[in-house]
Design an enzyme around this catalytic site. Structure first.
Site, mmCIF file in Angstrom:
data_model
loop_
_atom_site.group_PDB
_atom_site.id
_atom_site.type_symbol
_atom_site.label_atom_id
_atom_site.label_comp_id
_atom_site.label_asym_id
_atom_site.label_seq_id
_atom_site.Cartn_x
_atom_site.Cartn_y
_atom_site.Cartn_z
ATOM 1 N N SER A 169 0.837 -1.201 0.000
ATOM 2 C CA SER A 169 0.000 0.000 0.000
ATOM 3 C C SER A 169 0.870 1.248 0.000
ATOM 4 O O SER A 169 1.679 1.461 0.911
ATOM 5 C CB SER A 169 -0.899 0.005 1.240
ATOM 6 O OG SER A 169 -1.333 1.324 1.513
ATOM 7 N N ASP A 317 -6.610 0.362 -8.732
ATOM 8 C CA ASP A 317 -7.806 1.196 -8.894
ATOM 9 C C ASP A 317 -8.524 0.916 -10.215
ATOM 10 O O ASP A 317 -9.608 1.462 -10.460
ATOM 11 C CB ASP A 317 -7.439 2.683 -8.804
ATOM 12 C CG ASP A 317 -7.003 3.057 -7.387
ATOM 13 O OD1 ASP A 317 -7.358 2.339 -6.435
ATOM 14 O OD2 ASP A 317 -6.293 4.067 -7.234
HETATM 15 C C1 S3P Z 1 -3.149 5.728 -3.357
HETATM 16 C C2 S3P Z 1 -2.833 4.427 -3.070
HETATM 17 C C3 S3P Z 1 -3.744 3.284 -3.304
HETATM 18 C C4 S3P Z 1 -4.877 3.669 -4.241
HETATM 19 C C5 S3P Z 1 -5.482 4.996 -3.898
HETATM 20 C C6 S3P Z 1 -4.432 6.092 -3.968
HETATM 21 C C7 S3P Z 1 -2.156 6.784 -3.068
HETATM 22 O O1 S3P Z 1 -4.284 2.893 -2.069
HETATM 23 O O2 S3P Z 1 -5.866 2.671 -4.225
HETATM 24 O O3 S3P Z 1 -6.526 5.310 -4.796
HETATM 25 O O4 S3P Z 1 -2.277 7.902 -3.603
HETATM 26 O O5 S3P Z 1 -1.216 6.503 -2.319
HETATM 27 P P1 S3P Z 1 -3.500 1.858 -1.090
HETATM 28 O O6 S3P Z 1 -2.250 2.495 -0.664
HETATM 29 O O7 S3P Z 1 -4.435 1.626 0.052
HETATM 30 O O8 S3P Z 1 -3.301 0.629 -1.915
#
Ligand code: S3P
Length: 435
Positions: A169, A317
């Site tokens: 993440s 996403d």
């Molecule tokens: C993001 C990370 C992702 C993504 C979100 C934006 C970011 O989430 O799904 O739309 O900008 O760091 P996760 O870190 O929970 O995977």
């Protein structure tokens, strides 16, 4: 509640589109701009609800910036420990990125702040960020074992940690790195698969010392960040709605300009390629340490594929769109290792399956993914957005393939990431109405 109505149609000729600025990079530009010494000038900032919430939260903590809607957008940095106690709780609306990244920022300040959001955000787990921040010395309070918002972060003098994250993440990684800015010594984060790396790229551009080796990032604490001029490319995740339309609609001759092509984001290109799609990539260049280019999809007969493993964080996403493409592909497409989708703005495995099966798709959820059989003709239907912008927009694109009028209810959530979506969709020749 607003509704999005879509009736398919064909454009009069070739269509060239530029999707709005990247959401992930916009959040980071606002945050690093506020933590820098001097001004940051941002060109092409995404002026959508999620980023507005982050800008407002930073303003509440004493960072001054341009009036919302201004382009270029100026952020007057206060330095990495220069934020101040906000007078009240910070409301991040629907934005998980805003809330989680700001938890990391506040952990290293000398005050406490409460962060919350809308009904969807208040159901999302923050323990994944609270836990490493507490190991660094901050105190975090939240709801139940999963630390659902409101969360209260009590800033502290932090210590650097070596953290092995159980999830791939970027929000977790970025929160730790942002906290690590105020921790003396080296903060190290290792993730199980590579997630988007915009924080690393932008921190380096702002003057931090940061090294990346395989799945490990090392940041030297207490740098001086210098305000920068930042140019934000088009969001791959927003361009992806039209990219998939271009892969599926033979009547569409589409070019998408200035799209972010960072490999940690553009996994959908590989997945669609695996399914037989042809997407021309041209005009590739680097803008502000991020690769960008033009995408030109050509419609081809797609076939099924098995999608899982390390590619999932790189298209996380876009899974609803991948499922839409799979409804038009021959054979059984299996998407696995995507359980993270259950804790997004909605349970995206369930809501993707609900939206597409209402339109006639053969789609089933598994604990960590989706199984889609195709090709299946889609028919117009009344679809609930479940308050999730990506489901609402995927359903809007599905409406381009369906006979009749598709009606997406709860379409106001689209404003969180792509306020001009309906207008842009209409440029593809469809009849689109918001009411
Ligand atoms: C993001 C990370 C992702 C993504 C979100 C934006 C970011 O989430 O799904 O739309 O900008 O760091 P996760 O870190 O929970 O995977």
């Amino acid at each position: 509640m607003s509704q999005l109505l879509v009736r398919p149609g064909s454009p009069a000729g070739p269509v060239t589109l530029t999707a709005p600025g990247d959401k992930s990079i916009s959040h980071r530009a606002l945050i690093l701009g506020a933590l820098a010494e001097g001004d940051t000038l941002i060109h092409g900032l995404l002026q959508a609800e999620d980023c507005r919430r982050t800008a407002e939260a930073l303003t509440e903590m004493g960072a001054e910036m341009s009036a919302w809607g201004t382009d270029p957008f100026r952020v007057y940095g206060v330095g990495r420990q220069g934020l101040m106690t906000p007078c009240c709780g910070l409301d991040l609306g629907n934005s998980g990125t805003g809330l989680r990244l700001l938890m990391g920022v506040i952990a290293g300040q000398n005050f406490s702040a409460q962060l919350t959001g809308d009904g969807s955000l208040r159901r999302r787990p923050m323990d994944r960020v609270a836990e490493p921040l507490m190991r660094m010395g901050a105190l975090v309070e939240g709801g139940g074992p999963r630390y659902t918002p409101p969360v209260k972060v009590h800033g502290a003098r932090l210590q650097a940690i070596h953290y092995t994250s159980p999830v791939a993440s970027a929000q977790v990684k970025s929160a730790i790195l942002l906290a690590g800015l105020n921790a003396p010594g080296e903060t190290v984060v290792t993730e199980p698969a590579r997630s988007r790396d915009h924080t690393e790229r932008m921190l380096r551009a702002f003057g931090a010392q940061i090294e990346v080796e395989d799945l490990t990032v090392r940041l030297q604490g207490e740098p001086t960040l210098h305000g920068q001029e930042v140019i934000i490319p088009s969001d791959f995740s927003s361009a992806a709605f039209f990219l998939v339309a271009g892969c599926l609609l033979p009547s569409l001759d589409l070019s998408l300009k200035n799209v972010l092509l960072n490999p940690t984001r553009a996994g959908l290109l590989e997945a669609l390629g695996q399914m037989g799609a042809e997407i021309e990539v041209s005009d590739q260049r680097e803008v502000n340490a991020e690769p960008v280019g033009t995408l030109r999809p050509h419609s081809r007969c797609l076939h099924s594929a098995e999608i899982g493993g390390e590619i999932i964080p790189r298209l996380i996403d876009e899974v609803p769109l991948l499922a839409l493409a799979a409804t038009q592909a021959s054979g059984q497409t299996v998407i696995r290792d995507a359980a993270e989708l259950r804790v997004k703005e909605s349970d995206r495995l369930a809501t993707t399956a609900a939206a597409l099966s209402a339109m006639g798709a053969e789609i089933e959820t598994t604990p960590d993914g989706l199984v889609v059989s195709g090709p299946t003709p889609l028919h117009a239907a009344q679809i609930d957005s479940y308050g999730d912008h990506r489901i609402a927009m995927m359903a809007g694109v599905a409406g381009l393939l369906a006979s009749g009028e598709t009606l997406v209810s709860g379409a106001e959530c689209i404003a969180t990431s792509f306020p001009e979506f309906a207008h842009t969709l209409a440029q593809l020749g469809a009849e689109v109405e918001v009411r």
